[in-house]
Scaffold this active site. Sequence first.
Site, short mmCIF file in Angstrom:
data_model
loop_
_atom_site.label_atom_id
_atom_site.label_comp_id
_atom_site.label_asym_id
_atom_site.label_seq_id
_atom_site.Cartn_x
_atom_site.Cartn_y
_atom_site.Cartn_z
N HIS A 1 0.80 -1.24 0.00
CA HIS A 1 0.00 0.00 0.00
C HIS A 1 0.82 1.28 0.00
O HIS A 1 0.28 2.36 -0.07
CB HIS A 1 -0.95 0.02 1.21
CG HIS A 1 -0.22 0.23 2.50
ND1 HIS A 1 0.43 -0.77 3.16
CD2 HIS A 1 -0.02 1.34 3.23
CE1 HIS A 1 0.99 -0.29 4.25
NE2 HIS A 1 0.74 1.00 4.33
C1 UD1 Z 1 -1.87 5.28 6.28
C2 UD1 Z 1 -0.54 5.69 6.91
C3 UD1 Z 1 0.49 4.59 6.68
C4 UD1 Z 1 -0.04 3.25 7.15
C5 UD1 Z 1 -1.37 2.96 6.45
C6 UD1 Z 1 -1.96 1.65 6.86
C7 UD1 Z 1 -0.07 8.12 6.88
C8 UD1 Z 1 0.77 9.17 6.26
N1 UD1 Z 1 -0.01 6.90 6.30
O1 UD1 Z 1 -1.66 5.20 4.87
O2 UD1 Z 1 1.65 4.91 7.41
O3 UD1 Z 1 0.90 2.25 6.85
O4 UD1 Z 1 -2.28 4.02 6.78
O5 UD1 Z 1 -3.09 1.38 6.10
O6 UD1 Z 1 -0.73 8.36 7.87
N2 UD1 Z 1 -8.95 5.06 2.05
C9 UD1 Z 1 -10.22 4.53 1.98
N3 UD1 Z 1 -10.81 4.12 3.14
C10 UD1 Z 1 -10.21 4.21 4.35
C11 UD1 Z 1 -8.92 4.77 4.39
C12 UD1 Z 1 -8.31 5.17 3.25
O7 UD1 Z 1 -10.80 4.42 0.91
O8 UD1 Z 1 -10.80 3.81 5.36
C13 UD1 Z 1 -8.28 5.46 0.79
C14 UD1 Z 1 -8.57 6.89 0.41
O9 UD1 Z 1 -8.62 6.95 -0.97
C15 UD1 Z 1 -7.35 7.63 0.90
C16 UD1 Z 1 -6.26 6.59 0.68
O10 UD1 Z 1 -6.89 5.34 0.93
O11 UD1 Z 1 -7.12 8.80 0.23
C17 UD1 Z 1 -5.08 6.76 1.58
O12 UD1 Z 1 -5.48 6.81 2.94
P1 UD1 Z 1 -4.57 7.62 4.01
O13 UD1 Z 1 -5.18 7.54 5.35
O14 UD1 Z 1 -4.23 8.96 3.49
O15 UD1 Z 1 -3.21 6.82 3.98
P2 UD1 Z 1 -2.87 5.26 3.84
O16 UD1 Z 1 -2.30 5.03 2.50
O17 UD1 Z 1 -3.98 4.40 4.31
#
Ligand code: UD1
Length: 363
Positions: free
Chosen positions: A207
């Site tokens: 991811h």
């Molecule tokens: C975050 C953490 C990362 C961790 C990961 C575990 C930061 C900078 N990154 O990354 O260190 O390893 O979580 O999963 O805090 N999204 C959904 N549903 C959700 C959550 C996210 O659809 O419940 C999608 C959205 O499109 C979002 C993208 O995933 O924009 C990224 O989510 P985000 O929380 O920004 O970071 P992660 O890549 O999940």
Amino acid sequence: MKKIISVVGARPNFMKVAPIHRAFLNYRDKVNHLVCHTGQHYDEKMSKIFFEDLGMPHPDFYLGVGSGSHAEQTAKVMIEFEKILLGEKPELIIVVGDVNSTIACSLVATKLNIKTAHVEAGLRSFDRKMPEEINRILTDSISDFLFVSEESGLKNLKKEGIADSKVFFVGNVMIDSLIHHLTKSESSDVMKEYNLEPSKFILVTLHRPSNVDSEDFAKELLQLFNALSEKRKIIFPIHPRTKKNFLNFGFKPENDKILLTDPIGYIDFLSLTKNAELIITDSGGIQEESTYLGVQCITVRNNTERPVTVNVGTNHLAGRDLKKVEEVALNILSGNKKKGKIPELWDGKTAERIAEILVKKIA
Ligand code: UD1
């Protein structure tokens, strides 16, 4: 009675706060431990299922910040968390790991003169292109209590000039959760559900933006999985970020030996981790969980902030050259397995140590 608020935001936080919450129940007469969920992760399969699997109570506060750019997400958490702190006036807050919610909440608390404890302090990848590295460095530099999970953390914090009196080597709180739920994971049906045989499949999770945001790299990954699926079945639970990107890139496996699934809950995922012959990942936590379980793990990154998993455990840091990853994987599948050991203090009692120290310091 002293009030402590622990913060969770993203998936890897939940299994770290669950044992801390349990440990504070032993000090019910002295500490009122509350949980704040920022809502960084909000999908049922990224959040709710973990609360259920881990037996965590409903969060006392839910900030509902959701996704956004780094600045948007961090800022939204800060604005909402400040309101909670002004209303609740806790003695201390606890943040875990390295996600955006971690730095956002520690920054707010410190500016309000509320003490902050950082669990999983001192880890460094020395790669400032990773948002998590920035979150780690900043959180450590402003925290009052730094709880370290492996020896490299002690060295890193010393080099950064952090006073020894703030630093406590307590072990790995995520391994507390793993040990606590291991027996329960044995009754999971996930192996049956996906028709998998113990030690005869590869578990994949990816991811990191550096691995899943580029179309060229996604194509190379697909080639790697197609090649490895000739040897073993592959199960790949897909993070929402990865899914969104890979769908856009037209990522489609060639055969039914590659199972693509939605994100999987804690107990079922633990069952998969324990039973896998090999794990291919870019996650931080899975490097540690596989090391504890003695399962071979290949990390598709150029660095790791968790070097003990390579030096002591069963992690292979293969870099992002997928030819090299394939080579290492084939070598492992042909029987050349690394014999690892369990790192120091990864014994299931880390949260108890943390609670004891904090109660002495503040209650
Ligand atoms: C975050 C953490 C990362 C961790 C990961 C575990 C930061 C900078 N990154 O990354 O260190 O390893 O979580 O999963 O805090 N999204 C959904 N549903 C959700 C959550 C996210 O659809 O419940 C999608 C959205 O499109 C979002 C993208 O995933 O924009 C990224 O989510 P985000 O929380 O920004 O970071 P992660 O890549 O999940």
